[in-house]
Design an enzyme around this catalytic site. Structure first.
Site, PDB file in Angstrom:
ATOM      1  N   CYS A   1      -6.490  75.664  62.974  1.00  0.00           N
ATOM      2  CA  CYS A   1      -5.844  75.702  61.679  1.00  0.00           C
ATOM      3  C   CYS A   1      -4.520  74.956  61.753  1.00  0.00           C
ATOM      4  O   CYS A   1      -3.909  74.836  62.817  1.00  0.00           O
ATOM      5  CB  CYS A   1      -5.534  77.132  61.231  1.00  0.00           C
ATOM      6  SG  CYS A   1      -6.986  78.098  60.862  1.00  0.00           S
TER       7      CYS A   1
ATOM      8  N   ASN B   1      -2.273  80.819  61.185  1.00  0.00           N
ATOM      9  CA  ASN B   1      -2.860  80.097  62.303  1.00  0.00           C
ATOM     10  C   ASN B   1      -2.876  81.037  63.490  1.00  0.00           C
ATOM     11  O   ASN B   1      -1.819  81.440  63.973  1.00  0.00           O
ATOM     12  CB  ASN B   1      -2.047  78.836  62.626  1.00  0.00           C
ATOM     13  CG  ASN B   1      -2.640  78.059  63.784  1.00  0.00           C
ATOM     14  OD1 ASN B   1      -3.823  78.170  64.076  1.00  0.00           O
ATOM     15  ND2 ASN B   1      -1.809  77.276  64.455  1.00  0.00           N
ATOM     16  N   GLY B   2      -4.099  81.378  63.954  1.00  0.00           N
ATOM     17  CA  GLY B   2      -4.198  82.278  65.095  1.00  0.00           C
ATOM     18  C   GLY B   2      -5.322  83.289  64.937  1.00  0.00           C
ATOM     19  O   GLY B   2      -6.035  83.283  63.932  1.00  0.00           O
TER      20      GLY B   2
ATOM     21  N   TYR C   1      -5.344  69.112  73.572  1.00  0.00           N
ATOM     22  CA  TYR C   1      -6.474  68.792  72.717  1.00  0.00           C
ATOM     23  C   TYR C   1      -6.175  68.852  71.216  1.00  0.00           C
ATOM     24  O   TYR C   1      -6.471  67.920  70.477  1.00  0.00           O
ATOM     25  CB  TYR C   1      -7.624  69.742  73.066  1.00  0.00           C
ATOM     26  CG  TYR C   1      -8.826  69.665  72.184  1.00  0.00           C
ATOM     27  CD1 TYR C   1      -9.593  68.494  72.109  1.00  0.00           C
ATOM     28  CD2 TYR C   1      -9.214  70.769  71.427  1.00  0.00           C
ATOM     29  CE1 TYR C   1     -10.708  68.437  71.301  1.00  0.00           C
ATOM     30  CE2 TYR C   1     -10.334  70.711  70.627  1.00  0.00           C
ATOM     31  CZ  TYR C   1     -11.080  69.554  70.567  1.00  0.00           C
ATOM     32  OH  TYR C   1     -12.176  69.499  69.777  1.00  0.00           O
TER      33      TYR C   1
END
Lengths: 365, 365, 365, 365
Positions: free
Chosen positions: A9, A109-110, A249
């Site tokens: 996200c 996000n998470g 990444y």
């Protein structure tokens, strides 16, 4: 376990800018690599919070009409990718609710490790859930908080969850940014003139011309309002635990993440790899796009020439048609094509930084 | 004069494959970098030639239903980009017509220098034009030819045009490939089992698993039918004149173009540049994606470290929304973001191979 | 007060049919006149309830792929129109939630008069709201119910709301139909082979070949499960209060509503009007489509010829473009055109049954 | 032979109006019943003729952006329906070409009986065809004409075709309307302020507020330019032959077609039918929408009550999903539902005016 991540996200927020929704649109565009499945923006004009969410790329699904329906000087946004089989619009963010503390929109996000227990507990108390998202748990805790202020209710709710969370929260008159005490996921703080900006990666600031100030710190709750920026640190100290995949990444190499240049970290990792795993070879080839920086570091340290021996096709459509005739390694070939003149007869060091289980890497090899 | 090319196109053709339209779809997908504006496929089932054309990427606009309506074992396809202001569906290719020689569909890569005169002459003779394309001129010459065979009519018509043309032509029972005597534009010949393949770049063969045999030669007319492959050389010899932009800019580095590896040519050009224009610098930075190979050559020859100091965003939508607030260099930033940790305080050699007039390059600098 | 109704809705439910989602699609298609803004279907395969909702007509927005993702032998559906400014997807139905009693999806036709107070009360207790819909109130009451069974929880929740409600409810293994004690809104019960069908109007049964049995009675809770159909009457008796607009305006004339033929009621109303308001005229003209039946009754009773003096255009698009040049009565003309040969110089009785405030009628006149 | 017509079309043209494309859009909207498959508009700004064509309803496919790209004070438009299996965009109209006489766009309502021979002859002379449409034949004849003026070239070309044609033609500076000598298809002439309007049916004039003047006469060529309106009658006289289906089926009842009110003609046909085919019955029921006028005439003449015993559903989508379960008469039911309370146990006179072969009528009965 899949050969992919469950969730990626990107989040963005801005407070005090006349074109808040437009800036959020641009910020999400810069963060698009963090999630291509759904995108959403919520904005507040001081009276009302409005939200718009859609499946697909932000630049394909938001037009000037959609942005025009999100007036106001504060806004937050979210891009999302999920491999968990639930690519539904109802799981897209921001989630906007109305509750005892008024309207609140949240971008997350998470992943929360105690979401399931909290959800079961909330359900037993009569809460209803409209999505599968961990984030709805946070919102229920917030709505049930008896705290007198929005800030206190936010602190009370996030104090009950465990796991990775970088949250960007919008209410009628406030932007609140929260980062978990371990600092699993990144969240950067910046300025664009008088406006305050928070976002997952600094590349979003670069695009809109904002300046990076510092990271939202692990365990910090940042409250931005007309009264200015206030920092709260309500959590007990916890050991730092940055997600390593951010640097190798997820993130774009032009970003600063966890306060460090992604490009530099990757190049250094490549150098270290060359020292730890030296090998006699003719050429170093990255798996593009994310493997390029590490391959450069490896090549330089090992003094082996770097070559772009794999070419990525960036025009993949959402519903790619497979031929009935079997084509060897078709799935990989659709994205990557080997450059024969570089690879033929050579001893190749292939540098790929997106290995999870390695099944895709095996096909590339 | 604009800072862009007037036209870029990619062509593909296959004869004798049960999934001719599907293979053409994949071939066009591999050639998508040669034109993102419109895409089209024509296929023949031995009785009838059918065509489907659309604005946009081939992977977005063709689905299995559209391909299912293109039955037959021979097919041709085209991707197109034009900056000449005429981004209309009526200019998309293949153009399919019915005429005295029966149905014929044509895909054209190139520009004819005498198209205007020929068109004026044809119009005076009562011809009607439905597009602005040079290609319609070739079709009128073909339709008016009194030659007894399709091959002779093709030769007669292309003998009258001057300029750059790599043509892939489909009739009910034939695939014909033509390349102008100067060989301006590339056209490669290959095999996939028993099927014959022609295409602008070999990367299209790689994707479908076909093998590259040789180029269609400058001035060659190749007729593929159930009777086999026949080569005609009807043109007087002409000096070779490969378009230099194919190697430096248009083609994908994994392709062989004009019989040479694009990657190798670009890398060598970078080396030569480093020898011709040596400069004392800290870092060599390519403008991605097309500048990477040349930058590698330069960096190696100059023994200066190569760094990815500019990051390209590949998620640009078709109608990108500009903010009202002025953002410095916004137009360039939307596509490219500088990596501060690489560039700051450094002496940079920037390698860009897509300079026409240099206005974009100036902004990047 | 607007010259339109705030809300119109149509509901449909089926239990025990192998093609439950398909049948619901057809039922909604037959009920499309009750709401053209959004459409939604929820289906249960015995294990999981899934939902799909979209803006627009059911025949335009649901395709076989969408219906294929709604497996199972029970399903419910909803069409909605709202003039209340909130034409958002988040207000579309069915609403599907997960709660202490498991998954539940609800379709609601009607308005609750105590929704605001209940909502405020629920919010104070920590509930969160994601839409503006009255229906979400019912779901919160349901989720908070401590009743042991789904049926009891439904009864407990609907007992707290006041106003008009015809509800069709789907759980993992049950279809529940509820009608308020006053019977404001219609809800008919039928059979299709072994399957049980409930819907707002009988025209939905006609299309799928189901037979009308009786109405769900005012105050009745009908529970359909593998164990059969069970009727509960948990409410104290209340005076009947059918919404008069169902017969004069909302419903299709081929439906039975409140147990009576809509066509017959309208024709009779026309007859009565002719007796109560006789007038010397040359021609009776209906405002199509809903005014036709009443106009026929009027014409027959008054022995004045009926003529179709107004023609309706059925091809109105969703975003109709207005010319800049002012055209007299353009807004009305886009839908209705007078037939000069019928109206010119005649004394006309215009029969319109969709008058709320009469502003549109004034323009038509 | 199918139970449907091969082709239906509507044409519209306007000259001398500042919003020519907008007015054409409205005119086509009023003529939408004459063809729902494709729609197109061409406009001239005095320098250039531009065209836009699309599959679907005019109100769905043209938006203000599309109309904005069609500047100029003269425009023509076309709606089309074809059952001949060729529902392709390349067959949509207007067809715009460039030729020796300059740009010309043509809209055609009708069928040419000698199109095949003319096409074969043209093909032998080297003409190319890009569609299956008869209209392209007219354009080739026009382009090959050696006549000195546009008018003379139009006359020369239409003099060679036989059959039904009502043509509306647009050049850079002229609007030309042509009707075949037999007058098979309608074409009406009107005025809107200073602008001249031509269209298939007068209902298109009603919507934009134009006044009907007279029909373009059979065999008349009407040339509208800045110099005014000029009428040419270049054809030898021919017996009149109005297409009877215009009055009984194609046209809207509020139109004047062939100078007569469609409504009156239909009502009179119903009266005559009642006299010619009297029958003892309880109720007269029209098949809506086109059968209503004739049924009224029949009912009045026969003194039998008229009832709307069949209800049409106007919300049919373009890709209607059929259930797998067989539903009796499903195909007819999707459009028409019988009203039981009207039909049950009654002797019914069913009035349907859209019988071609009668297979649909048989199902309705």
């Amino acid at each position: 376990m899949l050969d992919k991540f469950k969730d990626e996200c990107g989040v963005f927020g801005i407070f005090g800018h006349p074109e808040a929704a437009n800036m959020t649109y641009l910020g999400l565009y810069a963060l698009q690599h963090r999630g291509q499945e759904s995108a959403g923006i919520a904005a507040s004009d001081g009276e009302q919070v409005r939200v718009s969410r859609a499946m697909g790329y932000v630049a394909d699904t938001f037009d000037s009409q959609a942005l025009g329906q999100l007036p106001g000087s504060s806004a937050i946004g979210h891009v999302r990718y999920s491999t968990a089989g639930e690519s539904k619009l109802s799981n897209a963010q921001p989630i906007l609710i109305d509750c005892a503390h008024g309207q609140i929109a949240v971008c997350h996000n998470g992943n929360l490790v105690n979401a399931r227990e909290l959800r079961e507990d909330l359900v037993r108390q009569g809460s209803i859930f409209q999505s599968n998202s961990d984030t709805e748990v946070v919102l229920h805790l917030y709505a049930r908080s008896k705290a007198a202020t929005v800030e206190d209710a936010v602190v009370e709710s996030v104090s009950q969850v465990q796991g990775a969370f970088s949250l960007v929260i919008l209410t009628r008159d406030r932007l609140i940014a929260v980062r978990d005490p371990h600092g699993f996921r990144p969240l950067a703080l910046g300025r664009l003139g008088d406006a305050v900006v928070v976002c997952s990666e600094t590349c979003a600031m670069d695009l809109i011309g904002a300046s990076y100030i510092r990271d939202v710190e692990p365990g910090e709750v940042l409250v931005v309002s007309a009264a200015g920026v206030r920092s709260i640190k309500p959590f007990p100290p916890a050991p730092l635990a940055h997600c390593i995949f951010e640097h190798v990444y997820f993130a774009r190499p032009d970003s600063y993440v966890f306060g460090k240049s992604v490009n530099e970290v990757r190049t250094t990792l490549g150098r270290i790899l060359a020292r730890e795993q030296p090998v006699d070879a003719d050429v170093v080839v990255p798996v593009p796009d994310s493997g390029v920086c590490a391959a450069m570091g490896y090549a330089e340290e090992a003094r082996i020439p770097l070559r772009m021996g794999l070419i990525r096709n960036h025009y993949v459509g959402r519903t790619f048609i497979q031929p009935q005739a079997s084509i060897r390694h078709f799935g990989v070939k659709v994205k990557l094509n080997p450059v024969k003149s570089i690879l033929q007869g050579q001893r190749v060091v292939l540098v790929d930084d997106s290995i999870v289980r390695g099944t895709t890497s095996r096909k590339i090899v």
